[in-house]
Design an enzyme around this catalytic site. Structure first.
Site, PDB file in Angstrom:
ATOM      1  N   GLY A  54      25.483  98.482  53.078  1.00 14.61           N
ATOM      2  CA  GLY A  54      26.591  97.846  52.387  1.00 14.61           C
ATOM      3  C   GLY A  54      27.565  98.804  51.745  1.00 14.61           C
ATOM      4  N   ASP A 238      26.946  94.020  49.367  1.00 13.56           N
ATOM      5  CA  ASP A 238      25.945  94.740  50.137  1.00 13.56           C
ATOM      6  C   ASP A 238      25.604  94.086  51.476  1.00 13.56           C
ATOM      7  OD1 ASP A 238      24.337  95.513  47.027  1.00 13.56           O
ATOM      8  OD2 ASP A 238      25.724  96.731  48.178  1.00 13.56           O
ATOM      9  N   THR A 239      26.610  93.794  52.262  1.00 18.09           N
ATOM     10  CA  THR A 239      26.428  93.387  53.651  1.00 18.09           C
ATOM     11  C   THR A 239      25.725  94.530  54.387  1.00 18.09           C
ATOM     12  OG1 THR A 239      28.409  92.019  53.638  1.00 18.09           O
ATOM     13  CG2 THR A 239      27.688  92.811  55.767  1.00 18.09           C
ATOM     14  N   VAL A 240      24.980  94.230  55.434  1.00 19.18           N
ATOM     15  CA  VAL A 240      24.290  95.285  56.183  1.00 19.18           C
ATOM     16  C   VAL A 240      24.765  95.309  57.624  1.00 19.18           C
ATOM     17  CG1 VAL A 240      22.256  95.098  54.714  1.00 19.18           C
ATOM     18  CG2 VAL A 240      22.347  93.797  56.855  1.00 19.18           C
TER      19      VAL A 240
END
Length: 424
Positions: A54, A238-240
């Site tokens: 992220g 905090d996208t992955v």
């Protein structure tokens, strides 16, 4: 003003240092690190993976956890590559590991929406077939990327009965029901929430209730907007994601997200949108480089700029570092589509690769030159990377230089490696 810190890391092993083809990093504040060669060489298997946990804010107190999950994700992808899997299978494996971590905003532990529910977005793209699969606002599925990947694989089988076109993007209840009918097990929403995500929801809800009690009129609207920006600021993005190249030169990319904290139910972010969350495209006659991109940040900003596809197109230029700098500045921070935004928040990881000539040409040896980069306008971005011939992954938390303003400045870092294998 653009704040930059550049990193040039050259990976070595069976991969000899490709010094003559390293990307140039002409900007100030540059520093370099060289990886130690791996002790193990495994001819015939190979590939490379770059992951991110992220673009947002990563506190020093949780740095160890963020780095650890990136290491596990890299290892998961490399295990797949060593077993002979293609890039798209390896990138899906990396995303599952990232989704399963309670420290990331994807899958387990995702942000809760206004109704206190978890709705996830995910997408995956295969650079070889150019097929894409995605889900948006899906609930009750532990690993949304598996649904996206299944949509992709089902679409590759061709048309459905009566000549119907198979779906590539499903949302909400329809996505959930399709997943169940294709053997992907459900997971009760209450089991997907963690103590951290629940406490964050309660804290955010209290702040919103407090904001609603403020003065009415213009000041109220302004204060609400500022409150929303703070809650969905750098710490909540905090996208992955991951990008992979396999030994055959195929690339793939994937992304998964729980979305912004306190989002409206049914909201779908960039992680599910075509050309916004991820992009992967093998080299062809018109494009000399294979490219794979995964993004993170404020979904609305990334959707309105289609950043993943823009960065992929930019990577066909000769200088990858300069091309990414210009794309992030001109197509994102200064984009006319975001002219009304005070802060443009996002991050991207990418790789580009091409076949490279070996110092001693041989019919049994093939090489792939991989340039990998990451850039972000948020305070920080956590990444990890590993080749199939490495003994362990490298991790790093990239941060904006001191004194720069998130959303108005950017950082770019990266490196280059040569993958070499013996073909029997």
């Amino acid at each position: 003003m653009i704040g930059l810190s550049s990193y040039a890391g050259v990976m070595e092993k069976v991969m000899n240092c490709a010094e003559e083809q390293q990307p140039s990093f002409p900007l100030a504040n540059s520093w370099s690190t060289k990886q130690e060669p791996s002790r193990e060489q495994q001819p015939g298997v190979g590939g490379f993976v770059l992951v991110h946990a992220g673009a947002g804010y990563h506190s020093e107190s949780k740095a160890k956890e963020y780095k650890h999950v990136c290491k596990r994700a890299c290892q998961r992808a490399v295990d797949q590559l060593k077993a002979g899997a293609l890039a798209v299978e390896a990138v899906a494996a990396a995303l599952v590991e990232l989704e399963d971590s309670p420290f990331t905003n994807a899958g387990m532990g995702s942000n809760l929406n206004l109704s206190g529910e978890i709705e996830c977005d995910a997408s995956i793209m295969d650079g070889k077939s150019l097929h894409y699969g995605a889900v948006g606002a899906i609930s009750g599925i532990k690993n949304p990327v598996l649904v996206a990947n299944r949509l992709l694989s089902e679409a590759q089988k061709g048309k459905l009965s009566a000549g119907r076109i198979p779906p590539c993007f499903l949302v909400g209840r329809g996505a959930h029901d399709w997943a169940i009918s294709h053997g992907i097990p459900p997971c009760p929403s209450e089991k997907m929430a963690t103590k951290f995500s629940l406490s964050a929801y309660k804290r955010n809800k209290r702040k919103m209730e407090l904001a609603e009690k403020m003065d009415t009129g213009h000041n109220q609207t302004k204060k609400k907007r500022q409150s929303s920006e703070n809650e969905n600021g750098p710490g909540c993005l905090d996208t992955v994601g991951a990008v992979v190249v396999d030994l055959e030169g195929n690339v793939a990319a994937a992304v998964s997200s729980g979305g912004l904290a306190m989002k409206h139910p049914g909201r779908v972010g960039q992680a599910a949108h075509y050309g916004c969350g991820c992009w992967a495209e093998n080299a062809c006659n018109m494009n000399p480089y294979s490219t794979a991109v995964s993004t993170s940040g404020c979904g609305e900003h990334l959707i309105r700029t289609m950043l993943a596809r823009e960065c992929s197109a930019a990577m066909q230029s000769e200088d990858a570092h300069q091309a990414l700098l210009e794309a992030m500045q001109n197509k994102f921070i200064s984009s006319p589509f975001l002219a009304s935004e005070d802060r443009v928040l996002g991050g991207v990881i990418l790789l580009r690769c091409c076949r490279c000539a070996e110092p001693q040409p041989s019919q049994n040896i093939q090489g792939i030159l991989v340039e990998f980069l990451w850039s972000h306008t948020t305070e920080s971005m956590c990444v990890g990377y590993m080749s199939a011939q490495d003994s362990k992954a490298k991790t790093h938390i990239s941060r904006l230089p001191p004194g720069t303003v998130p959303g108005q400045s950017l950082a770019i870092e990266g490196g280059v490696c040569r993958l070499t294998s013996v073909v029997e």
